[in-house]
Design an enzyme around this catalytic site. Structure first.
Site, PDB file in Angstrom:
ATOM      1  CD  GLU A  57      41.154  11.293  14.698  1.00  0.00           C
ATOM      2  OE1 GLU A  57      40.916  11.940  15.731  1.00  0.00           O
ATOM      3  OE2 GLU A  57      42.278  11.256  14.160  1.00  0.00           O
ATOM      4  NE  ARG A  88      47.627  10.220  16.212  1.00  0.00           N
ATOM      5  CZ  ARG A  88      47.355  10.421  14.914  1.00  0.00           C
ATOM      6  NH1 ARG A  88      47.921   9.679  13.978  1.00  0.00           N
ATOM      7  NH2 ARG A  88      46.528  11.365  14.544  1.00  0.00           N
ATOM      8  CG  HIS A 147      50.173  14.478  16.572  1.00  0.00           C
ATOM      9  ND1 HIS A 147      50.193  13.539  15.572  1.00  0.00           N
ATOM     10  CD2 HIS A 147      48.894  14.901  16.674  1.00  0.00           C
ATOM     11  CE1 HIS A 147      48.969  13.392  15.087  1.00  0.00           C
ATOM     12  NE2 HIS A 147      48.156  14.215  15.740  1.00  0.00           N
ATOM     13  CE  LYS A 174      45.774  16.030  13.369  1.00  0.00           C
ATOM     14  NZ  LYS A 174      45.205  14.942  14.151  1.00  0.00           N
ATOM     15  CB  SER A 271      32.643  38.769  26.724  1.00  0.00           C
ATOM     16  OG  SER A 271      32.715  39.592  27.841  1.00  0.00           O
ATOM     17  CE  LYS A 318      38.763  45.229  33.206  1.00  0.00           C
ATOM     18  NZ  LYS A 318      37.582  45.367  34.025  1.00  0.00           N
ATOM     19  CG  ASN A 339      36.252  48.158  29.773  1.00  0.00           C
ATOM     20  OD1 ASN A 339      36.387  49.257  29.247  1.00  0.00           O
ATOM     21  ND2 ASN A 339      35.068  47.630  30.017  1.00  0.00           N
ATOM     22  CG  ASP A 356      35.010  47.936  33.337  1.00  0.00           C
ATOM     23  OD1 ASP A 356      34.224  47.210  32.712  1.00  0.00           O
ATOM     24  OD2 ASP A 356      36.169  47.607  33.640  1.00  0.00           O
ATOM     25  N   GLY A 394      41.731  47.497  37.905  1.00  0.00           N
ATOM     26  CA  GLY A 394      41.047  48.151  36.789  1.00  0.00           C
ATOM     27  C   GLY A 394      39.619  48.540  37.123  1.00  0.00           C
ATOM     28  CB  THR A 416      48.434  46.168  47.694  1.00  0.00           C
ATOM     29  OG1 THR A 416      48.388  44.788  47.350  1.00  0.00           O
ATOM     30  CG2 THR A 416      49.855  46.660  47.686  1.00  0.00           C
ATOM     31  CB  ALA A 479      32.808  44.232  40.019  1.00  0.00           C
TER      32      ALA A 479
HETATM   33  P1  NAP Z   1      42.552  43.634  38.629  1.00  0.00           P
HETATM   34  O1  NAP Z   1      42.902  44.858  37.872  1.00  0.00           O
HETATM   35  O2  NAP Z   1      43.465  42.472  38.576  1.00  0.00           O
HETATM   36  O3  NAP Z   1      42.367  44.040  40.173  1.00  0.00           O
HETATM   37  C1  NAP Z   1      42.098  43.082  41.136  1.00  0.00           C
HETATM   38  C2  NAP Z   1      41.852  43.744  42.485  1.00  0.00           C
HETATM   39  O4  NAP Z   1      41.385  42.722  43.373  1.00  0.00           O
HETATM   40  C3  NAP Z   1      43.086  44.351  43.132  1.00  0.00           C
HETATM   41  O5  NAP Z   1      42.704  45.457  43.891  1.00  0.00           O
HETATM   42  C4  NAP Z   1      43.563  43.211  44.053  1.00  0.00           C
HETATM   43  O6  NAP Z   1      44.250  43.661  45.192  1.00  0.00           O
HETATM   44  C5  NAP Z   1      42.261  42.632  44.498  1.00  0.00           C
HETATM   45  N1  NAP Z   1      42.342  41.228  44.856  1.00  0.00           N
HETATM   46  C6  NAP Z   1      42.492  40.176  44.018  1.00  0.00           C
HETATM   47  N2  NAP Z   1      42.501  39.030  44.715  1.00  0.00           N
HETATM   48  C7  NAP Z   1      42.353  39.372  46.019  1.00  0.00           C
HETATM   49  C8  NAP Z   1      42.290  38.632  47.228  1.00  0.00           C
HETATM   50  N3  NAP Z   1      42.374  37.310  47.233  1.00  0.00           N
HETATM   51  N4  NAP Z   1      42.131  39.301  48.391  1.00  0.00           N
HETATM   52  C9  NAP Z   1      42.034  40.642  48.396  1.00  0.00           C
HETATM   53  N5  NAP Z   1      42.089  41.417  47.292  1.00  0.00           N
HETATM   54  C10 NAP Z   1      42.249  40.779  46.118  1.00  0.00           C
HETATM   55  O7  NAP Z   1      41.111  43.076  38.205  1.00  0.00           O
HETATM   56  P2  NAP Z   1      39.852  43.886  37.597  1.00  0.00           P
HETATM   57  O8  NAP Z   1      39.941  43.871  36.128  1.00  0.00           O
HETATM   58  O9  NAP Z   1      39.706  45.151  38.329  1.00  0.00           O
HETATM   59  O10 NAP Z   1      38.642  42.870  37.962  1.00  0.00           O
HETATM   60  C11 NAP Z   1      38.283  42.628  39.306  1.00  0.00           C
HETATM   61  C12 NAP Z   1      36.969  41.852  39.374  1.00  0.00           C
HETATM   62  O11 NAP Z   1      35.904  42.603  38.815  1.00  0.00           O
HETATM   63  C13 NAP Z   1      36.969  40.522  38.611  1.00  0.00           C
HETATM   64  O12 NAP Z   1      36.277  39.557  39.358  1.00  0.00           O
HETATM   65  C14 NAP Z   1      36.217  40.829  37.343  1.00  0.00           C
HETATM   66  O13 NAP Z   1      35.576  39.685  36.799  1.00  0.00           O
HETATM   67  C15 NAP Z   1      35.196  41.822  37.851  1.00  0.00           C
HETATM   68  N6  NAP Z   1      34.716  42.710  36.777  1.00  0.00           N
HETATM   69  C16 NAP Z   1      33.406  42.647  36.449  1.00  0.00           C
HETATM   70  C17 NAP Z   1      32.907  43.468  35.462  1.00  0.00           C
HETATM   71  C18 NAP Z   1      31.460  43.400  35.127  1.00  0.00           C
HETATM   72  O14 NAP Z   1      31.094  43.849  34.051  1.00  0.00           O
HETATM   73  N7  NAP Z   1      30.639  42.947  36.021  1.00  0.00           N
HETATM   74  C19 NAP Z   1      33.748  44.336  34.780  1.00  0.00           C
HETATM   75  C20 NAP Z   1      35.083  44.402  35.165  1.00  0.00           C
HETATM   76  C21 NAP Z   1      35.558  43.572  36.155  1.00  0.00           C
HETATM   77  P3  NAP Z   1      45.860  43.985  45.161  1.00  0.00           P
HETATM   78  O15 NAP Z   1      45.982  45.412  44.632  1.00  0.00           O
HETATM   79  O16 NAP Z   1      46.246  43.842  46.586  1.00  0.00           O
HETATM   80  O17 NAP Z   1      46.464  42.956  44.261  1.00  0.00           O
END
Ligand code: NAP
Length: 535
Positions: A57, A88, A147, A174, A271, A318, A339, A356, A394, A416, A479
C-alpha cells in the site's frame, strides 16, 4: 446463536472485483509503505517483497515534494509487487491536508498508470466513482474504505456501513474500527465471515490484534504486515515476519483451530512461539495467539464457538478463569487456579486444568537431583524440606499445593498478608508477609520459589528478597522467565544456591497443555530446542 457471539461459515469468492478470477480465495498480505521520497518508497517496497508481502500500500500522503505524474509512474513501473495507492486525508486519519481536487487527480492518475488497487474514502466515494464512470481499467480494483478511530459499532451498524460501501459500486469493501475490548473483534469477524463480497475488516489497537492475525480464517481479503516493528500506518499492525513465521498465516484457513493465551499483559509470553512452531512442525492445523483480555467471563461468552478450541491462562486471570469454567479438574480445584482450558468437542463445555503444578515441581525436583531429567529416585527430594513460596496468586497456589503434595513444609510470603494466610490455611502451611522474608532464616538448606511477577521484563532490576537473605537457601526457583536469568536468580547463584529458571517450568507446563490441545504427544526435544533458540 447468541446475539454478539461468534458463529462461522467458510467463504469462497470465485470472482474478485477487478475481474481477477481466483479459485479458493486466500488472504493477501499487504505491507504499508510510508516514505518521504520515491527512492525511500522503492527501497521499502524491495524490503516488503523480500519479507514475503503479496502487495504494497503506497501511502502518497507521506511523500514530500510530491510530483504526481512522475512519482506515480516510477512507483507503478518499478514496484516489484502489485500496488495499492492510498492518499489519505487528515479527516480520515491520514497526513494529506491539501485540496480535494488534487488528491482525486492523483488517485485517478494512479489508476490510469496501472495501479492494481486504489483506496477511496466512503465519505467521497460516490462522487469519486461518478468521476471515473466508464474509465476504470479492467485490472484496477477500487477499495472503498471507512475508518472508525473511536470504537467498534454493533453488528447491525457495521452491516449497514458495509451495505453503504457496497452501494457506492466498490470492488472491495474496507472498514477499520477500534477495539476497546477484545470481544469487539468478534463483531467484525461475524461480518467478514459471512460477506458475499471481497471484504477487509480490521480492528485497530492492541486489543484488536486478533482481527489481523486470523484474517485467513474469517474471510478477510487482505491483512497488513509492516516491514519493521513499529513502522505502522494504523495502530496494532504486526510485522510481516510475525504474520508469516510466527503465526503461520499461509497455513491458516477456515478450518484452523484457534488457541491462545489469555492474560493482561500478554505481550511477554513465549507461548505463541512455542506452540506455533510445534504445530507447524507436526502439521497440526491450529494457530496460537496472544489474547489481551480484560474480562474472562465476557471473553468466554463471546468466543463460544468450537473454533476457539483451547486457552492457556496467565496473570491475572487464573483464578477468575477457574470460576468461569464449566468443569474443573480436581487438582486445579484444589489449587484454586487454572492455567489451561479446553473446549470439549462433544458439548462445547470449558474444562479447566492446572499444568503449572507439574511443570514447576518437576523442574525443582530435577534441580535438587542435579539434572533436568524427570527420572530419579522414587521419593521426592522435596520431602521434609522447608519450602518458601513468595506470592499467593495462580502460580503461588500451584507451587504451594505441589510442594505440600511432595511432603515439604510450606511457608507462604505475600504482599497481601491475608491472601498468604488464606492459602496457608488451605494447604496446611504458615503465612508471613513479604517484608518478613529479609529476616526469615529458621534453618539452612531451604527452598525458595518466587511466584510474583517481580523482576519480570521490563522491571528487571527488581527482586522480591534482599541478597543477604538468600544464604539460607539451597535452591532458588523463579517463575518469571522473561528474562531467563532474573536478578533473583543471579544473586542466588552468587550466594551459592542451585538455581532453577522459570523457563524449565514453562517448558514442563507446556508439554501437558500441548497434549491437551492437540491430542498428540508433546515433541519434547523440539520444545527445548525452540525455547533455547528463542532466548
Ligand atoms: P497472579 O495470579 O496475578 O499473582 C500475582 C502474585 O504476585 C500475587 O501474589 C501478588 O501479590 C504478587 N505481586 C504482584 N506484583 C507484586 C509486587 N509489585 N510486589 C509484591 N508482590 C506482587 O499471577 P500468576 O499467574 O500467579 O503469575 C505470577 C508470575 O509467575 C508471573 O510473572 C508469570 O509470568 C509467572 N509464571 C510463570 C510460569 C512459567 O511457566 N514459568 C507459569 C505461571 C506463571 P498480591 O496478592 O499482594 O496482589
Amino acid at each position: 446463536m447468541r446475539s454478539g457471539s461468534l458463529s462461522l461459515a467458510s467463504t469462497d469468492y470465485l470472482q474478485l472485483g477487478g475481474g481477477r478470477a481466483m479459485g479458493r480465495y486466500s488472504t493477501l498480505l499487504c505491507a504499508p509503505i510510508m516514505g518521504k521520497s520515491v527512492d525511500q518508497m522503492l527501497n521499502k517496497i524491495g524490503t516488503a517483497k523480500a519479507g514475503g508481502a503479496d502487495l504494497v500500500e503506497v501511502r502518497l500522503d507521506y511523500l514530500n515534494n510530491f510530483n504526481p505524474r512522475q512519482d506515480i509512474e516510477i512507483l507503478v513501473k518499478q514496484s516489484p509487487l502489485p500496488t495499492l495507492f492510498t492518499y489519505r486525508p487528515k479527516w480520515e486519519g491520514g497526513e494529506y491536508e491539501g485540496d480535494e481536487t488534487k488528491r482525486w487527480d492523483a488517485l485517478r492518475l494512479a489508476m490510469e498508470l496501472g495501479a492494481d488497487y486504489i483506496d477511496v474514502e466512503l465519505q467521497v466515494a460516490n462522487e469519486f466513482l461518478n468521476s471515473i464512470s466508464g474509465r476504470k481499467p479492467e485490472n484496477c480494483s477500487i477499495i472503498v474504505s471507512s475508518h472508525n478511530y473511536q470504537h467498534t459499532p454493533s453488528v447491525e451498524d457495521i452491516a449497514n456501513l458495509v451495505a453503504r460501501i457496497q452501494a457506492t459500486g466498490a470492488d472491495i469493501v474496507k472498514f477499520a474500527t477500534t477495539a476497546l475490548d477484545i470481544t469487539d473483534v468478534a463483531r467484525v469477524f461475524q461480518i467478514t465471515v459471512h460477506s458475499q463480497v471481497p471484504i477487509i475488516g480490521l480492528v485497530m489497537s492492541e486489543r484488536g490484534l486478533m482481527s489481523r492475525l486470523l484474517c485467513p480464517k474469517f474471510g478477510g481479503y487482505l491483512t497488513f504486515g509492516t516491514i519493521e516493528a513499529g513502522m505502522v500506518s494504523a495502530p496494532g499492525q504486526p510485522t510481516l515476519k510475525d504474520l508469516l513465521d510466527l503465526y503461520n498465516l499461509r497455513q491458516m484457513g477456515p478450518d484452523t483451530k484457534v488457541f491462545g493465551i489469555i492474560g493482561k499483559p500478554v505481550g511477554h509470553s513465549k507461548s505463541p512461539i512455542l506452540y506455533n512452531k510445534a504445530f507447524k512442525a507436526v502439521g497440526f492445523n491450529g494457530v496460537f495467539i496472544p489474547l489481551l483480555v480484560d474480562d474472562v467471563g465476557k471473553f468466554f461468552d463471546v468466543y463460544s464457538s468450537p473454533d476457539f478450541a483451547g486457552f492457556s491462562c496467565t496473570i491475572p486471570h487464573k483464578e477468575d478463569a477457574l470460576r468461569r469454567c464449566d468443569e474443573v479438574d480436581p487438582v486445579a480445584k484444589a489449587i484454586g487456579a487454572v492455567n489451561c482450558i479446553i473446549r470439549r468437542p462433544s458439548d462445547g463445555k470449558l474444562i479447566g486444568y492446572n499444568t503449572d503444578y507439574i511443570g514447576a515441581i518437576t523442574a525443582i525436583e530435577s534441580g535438587l537431583r542435579g539434572s533436568h531429567s524427570t527420572n530419579g529416585s522414587s521419593g521426592s527430594p522435596l520431602a521434609g524440606k522447608l519450602f518458601v513460596v513468595i506470592g499467593a496468586g495462580g502460580a503461588g497456589k500451584a507451587l504451594a499445593y505441589g510442594a505440600k503434595e511432595k511432603k515439604a513444609r510450606v511457608v507462604i510470603a505475600n504482599r497481601t498478608l491475608d491472601r498468604a494466610k488464606e492459602l496457608a490455611e488451605l494447604i496446611g502451611g504458615e503465612a508471613i508477609s513479604i517484608a518478613e522474608l529479609e529476616n526469615f532464616h529458621p534453618e539452612n538448606g531451604m527452598i525458595l520459589a518466587n511466584t510474583t511477577s517481580i523482576g519480570m521484563q521490563p522491571k528487571v532490576d527488581e527482586t522480591p528478597i534482599p541478597k543477604q537473605a538468600l544464604s539460607s537457601y539451597s535452591l532458588v526457583f523463579d517463575a518469571v522467565y522473561t528474562p531467563k536469568m532474573t536478578r533473583l536468580l543471579r544473586e542466588a547463584e552468587e550466594s551459592g544456591a542451585t538455581i532453577v529458571s522459570g523457563l524449565e517450568m514453562f517448558i514442563g507446563q507446556a508439554y501437558e497443555q500441548y497434549e491437551r490441545f492437540t491430542g498428540l504427544p508433546a515433541p519434547k526435544e523440539l520444545f527445548r530446542e525452540i525455547m533455547t533458540k528463542n532466548y
